[in-house]
Write an enzyme that holds these catalytic residues in place. Structure first.
Site, short mmCIF file in Angstrom:
data_model
loop_
_atom_site.label_atom_id
_atom_site.label_comp_id
_atom_site.label_asym_id
_atom_site.label_seq_id
_atom_site.Cartn_x
_atom_site.Cartn_y
_atom_site.Cartn_z
N HIS A 84 9.08 12.28 15.64
CA HIS A 84 7.65 12.73 15.15
C HIS A 84 6.50 11.99 15.84
CE1 HIS A 84 4.68 11.89 12.28
NE2 HIS A 84 4.56 13.15 12.02
N ASN A 85 6.98 10.47 15.75
CA ASN A 85 5.79 9.56 15.96
C ASN A 85 5.68 9.49 17.52
OD1 ASN A 85 5.87 8.86 13.29
ND2 ASN A 85 5.72 6.76 13.92
N VAL A 134 0.86 -1.30 -0.05
CA VAL A 134 -0.01 0.10 0.01
C VAL A 134 0.73 1.25 0.25
CG1 VAL A 134 -0.61 -0.52 2.39
CG2 VAL A 134 -1.77 1.29 1.48
N LYS A 185 11.93 11.29 12.08
CA LYS A 185 10.44 10.61 11.95
C LYS A 185 10.06 9.95 13.23
CE LYS A 185 6.91 8.63 9.81
NZ LYS A 185 6.78 7.41 10.41
N LYS A 214 8.74 -3.89 4.16
CA LYS A 214 8.59 -4.21 5.63
C LYS A 214 10.12 -3.91 6.12
CE LYS A 214 6.08 -7.76 8.04
NZ LYS A 214 4.86 -6.80 8.05
N SER A 255 5.92 10.32 6.43
CA SER A 255 4.82 10.05 7.31
C SER A 255 3.52 10.31 6.58
CB SER A 255 5.00 11.39 8.56
OG SER A 255 4.38 12.50 7.87
N GLY A 256 2.46 10.23 7.50
CA GLY A 256 0.96 10.52 6.83
C GLY A 256 0.34 9.32 6.37
N ASN A 308 8.59 -5.12 -7.60
CA ASN A 308 7.90 -5.81 -6.39
C ASN A 308 8.46 -7.60 -6.34
OD1 ASN A 308 6.28 -5.65 -3.84
ND2 ASN A 308 5.42 -7.19 -4.78
N GLU A 328 3.46 12.16 18.51
CA GLU A 328 2.17 12.06 18.09
C GLU A 328 1.63 11.16 19.28
OE1 GLU A 328 1.69 10.23 14.21
OE2 GLU A 328 0.63 8.41 15.16
N TYR A 329 2.30 10.04 20.01
CA TYR A 329 1.89 9.39 20.78
C TYR A 329 1.84 10.32 22.25
CZ TYR A 329 3.30 4.50 19.75
OH TYR A 329 3.49 3.44 19.35
#
Ligand code: NBP
Length: 475
Positions: free
Chosen positions: A185-186, A12, A182, A75, A128-129, A32, A189-190
């Site tokens: 940033h997370n 995705v 990053k 991943k 992000s996002g 891929n 966010e927490y």
């Protein structure tokens, strides 16, 4: 025709990044591990731009213009190392491998050093996002060499979110700087989410408001200084009713918060750097507490007050808004200090104001608030902490009476508010002229002869605690 950029890993996130590049007029090579995904992308979205699908890594590499730019979106962890090992031997000096997954910054540092030896640029890049951001404009935090950014930056800036034409993308700093930022940033966010959850809890249980009413309150706050994506979606979630039962959605959801690990990483890194990010830590621990139903069940009968609706009085809404704003300022101040500490530790030379700039859109913590952070660092690049900036100092100064009332109310009513309370404790600790740390130094010297420094003399000292006269010696 050659592609300006290639994406390998078309789940995705990779698929949406590839489409975003194509929609901006770039020819995009696709690859891929399982070719089916590549084929599906071209079948479904081929009309959005020019894609060069490749079945093999060799075909993929051959379809790229030089220097080659290969975005890896697989991943995080071993798959990323596998993909690097698959592609690195096919690339030439000066080519770029761009890891856009959620790698740990220490892995990024290791990979960057190894690939630099092999003449390749490795660009650990925070994106992000989520999937929406990847497609419509994420906030992008690339690390790696400044040289790689010259060639790669314009493409990334093209697909990034924009605020008044300014892209939410900048070169963060060398090697793991992008993934580090990053990660923090997370973490922020927490903290932000935890504080919002506490505000809701207090309004509900000490204010006696129903979720739909609290949704209105948040909607109102969203047009003020708290205006942000997280406040906006909080109102949406609180307004939602469950189709099956007709109850508020928030009442039918199991109250066990999950986590994917970036908050934990942030706190672990902060412990290593010795930076107190108590807001982020409290948020991670609060999720852990919520996610331990066995201990919670065992403790459910412990004595304590039952919150009384109305206990907060008529000023509660305004008070909670102030407490939320002040606590949020503390959480961001701590996060920015962590970034600055890492920047010093690893020699990254990160511009904190630029980080605030690229978080203004395309990510979960996007908010008006970030403009004030940017302005604070513009005014004073060497700011010791955001809390001493004029705007923030005034905001917290003005909020603190209400903030203290809310923390006291939560304690009296038996409502856990670790984020609000620890932010206040941090604030009071920071501004204290004297801390009880002096006593701790005494204890350490007593049991371990760890020595202490004096307020009135240079050097280190030790008290001979075991002797009768307990004299002091220079250490
Ligand atoms: P996933 O994290 O689910 O990974 C799936 C992709 O990895 C597929 O393309 C898969 O190929 C490939 N892959 C795996 Br698994 N093992 C591989 C291997 N050994 N060799 C080659 N390819 C391998 O995809 P995602 O959800 O799109 O996320 C991608 C990255 O983005 C992750 O690092 C994730 O943490 C991050 N992410 C970020 C956000 C955000 O908001 N920033 C959101 C979601 C994810 P296959 O098709 O052959 O199985």
């Amino acid at each position: 025709e050659k592609a300006q950029i290639g994406v390998t890993g078309l789940a995705v996130m990779g698929r949406n990044l590839a489409r975003n590049f194509a929609r901006h007029g770039h020819t995009v090579a696709l690859h891929n591990r399982t070719y089916r995904r590549t084929k599906e992308l071209v079948e479904e979205f081929g009309s959005e731009g020019t894609f060069l699908p490749a079945e093999t890594a060799e075909q993929f590499v051959a379809s790229l213009e030089r220097p080659r730019r290969v975005v890896i979106m697989v991943k995080a962890g071993k798959p990323t190392d596998d993909v690097i090992e698959e592609f690195a031997p096919l690339l030439d000096e000066g080519d770029m491998l761009i890891d856009a997954g959620n790698a740990h910054f220490a892995d990024t540092r290791r990979r960057e050093a190894a690939l630099r030896e092999r003449g390749l640029h490795f660009v650990g890049t925070g994106v992000s996002g989520g999937e929406e951001g990847a497609l419509h404009g994420p906030s992008i935090m690339p690390g790696g060499s400044a040289e790689s950014y010259v060639s790669l930056g314009p493409l990334l800036e093209d697909i990034a979110a924009k605020v008044d034409g300014v892209p939410c993308c900048t070169h963060v700093g060398p090697d793991g700087a992008g993934h580090f930022v990053k990660m923090v940033h997370n973490g922020i966010e927490y903290a932000d989410m935890q504080l919002i959850a506490e505000a809701y809890d207090i309004l509900r249980r000490a204010g006696g408001h129903e979720p739909a009413e609290i949704a209105q309150i948040f909607q109102g706050w969203n047009s003020g200084r708290l205006g942000s994506y997280l406040i906006e979606i909080t109102a949406e979630v609180l307004r939602q009713n469950d189709a099956k039962t007709g109850h508020p959605f928030v009442d039918v959801v199991l109250d066990q918060a999950e986590q994917k690990g970036t908050g934990r990483w942030t706190v672990q890194a902060a412990l290593d750097l010795g930076v107190p990010v108590s807001g982020i830590a409290e948020a991670v621990f609060a999720r852990a507490l919520s996610g331990d139903p066995d201990t919670r069940a065992a403790a459910a009968g412990l004595p304590g007050p039952a919150p009384q609706a109305g206990a907060g009085g008529t000023d509660l809404q305004a008070d909670v808004e102030q407490a939320l704003f002040a606590s949020k300022i503390v959480a961001y101040a701590q996060g920015f200090q962590q970034i600055q500490a890492a920047s010093t530790e690893y020699g990254w030379d990160i511009d904190p104001g630029a980080m605030a700039t690229i978080w203004r859109d395309g990510c979960i913590i996007r908010a008006k608030f970030l403009d004030y952070i940017k302005q604070a660092y513009d005014k004073q690049p060497g700011l010791a902490t955001l809390l001493v900036d004029d705007y923030f100092q005034e905001a917290v100064g003005g909020a603190q009476d209400a903030w203290r009332r809310v923390v006291a109310l939560a304690a009296q009513q038996g409502i856990a508010a670790p984020g609000f309370a620890s932010a206040l404790a941090y604030y009071d600790g920071l501004r204290a002229q004297r801390l009880p740390a002096a006593l701790i130094q005494g204890q350490r010297d007593f049991f371990g002869a760890h020595t202490y420094r004096r307020v009135d003399a240079d050097g280190s000292f030790h008290t001979l605690w075991a002797t009768d006269d307990r004299g002091e010696v220079s250490a």
